[in-house]
Design a protein around this motif. Structure first.
Motif, PDB file in Angstrom:
ATOM      1  N   HIS A  63       0.833  -1.212   0.000  1.00  0.00           N
ATOM      2  CA  HIS A  63       0.000   0.000   0.000  1.00  0.00           C
ATOM      3  C   HIS A  63       0.864   1.257   0.000  1.00  0.00           C
ATOM      4  CE1 HIS A  63      -4.099  -1.533   0.405  1.00  0.00           C
ATOM      5  NE2 HIS A  63      -3.616  -2.472   1.210  1.00  0.00           N
ATOM      6  N   ILE A 118      -5.429  -2.033  -4.887  1.00  0.00           N
ATOM      7  CA  ILE A 118      -4.369  -1.055  -5.172  1.00  0.00           C
ATOM      8  C   ILE A 118      -4.281  -0.782  -6.667  1.00  0.00           C
ATOM      9  CG2 ILE A 118      -1.869  -0.690  -5.159  1.00  0.00           C
ATOM     10  CD1 ILE A 118      -1.862  -2.301  -2.489  1.00  0.00           C
ATOM     11  N   PRO A 164      -3.601   5.609   0.450  1.00  0.00           N
ATOM     12  CA  PRO A 164      -2.646   4.527   0.683  1.00  0.00           C
ATOM     13  C   PRO A 164      -2.189   4.436   2.139  1.00  0.00           C
ATOM     14  CG  PRO A 164      -2.077   5.651  -1.329  1.00  0.00           C
ATOM     15  CD  PRO A 164      -3.162   6.453  -0.680  1.00  0.00           C
TER      16      PRO A 164
END
Length: 120
Positions: A20, A58, A97
């Motif tokens: 991430h 992601i 993130p």
């Protein structure tokens, strides 16, 4: 007594968290925010428990950010709102993130707002 060692996955929340946070490479190098997580996800999705849903989220988020950024460029010329849109995209691409890395370290599933579903 046979065991299938290929089906065993390890739990590695730190690697998922790093995946991430690797999205933030875009702010450091100008690129890499899509490439590095894609490489980590592609190589580790079969080895790490939970990597597949995190990696898909992601990749979908990064592709969505790229699409939204490209669509904002004509809005700068036409309406002038594209600058505001790019600023909001930049903030979202920086904050989410980090939020999802914290969620990953706690073993929770990611949630990226406004993410289009490219990889399912």
């Amino acid at each position: 007594m046979e065991t299938n060692y290929h089906s065993l996955k390890r739990t590695d929340n730190q690697l998922i968290m790093i995946t991430h946070l690797s999205q933030l490479l875009t702010y450091v190098t100008g690129f890499g925010g899509l490439i590095v997580p894609l490489i980590i996800w592609a190589t580790q999705k079969d080895n790490v428990e939970g990597m597949n849903p995190h990696g898909k989220a992601i990749i979908n988020f990064q592709l969505s950010i790229i699409i939204y950024s490209i669509l904002s460029i004509p809005l700068i010329i036409v309406f002038g709102l594209g600058i505001l849109t790019l600023i909001l995209i930049g903030i979202l691409a920086f904050v989410m993130p980090i939020v999802n890395a914290i969620k990953a370290s706690n073993g929770e599933l990611p949630s990226y707002p406004l993410s289009l579903n490219f990889v399912s």
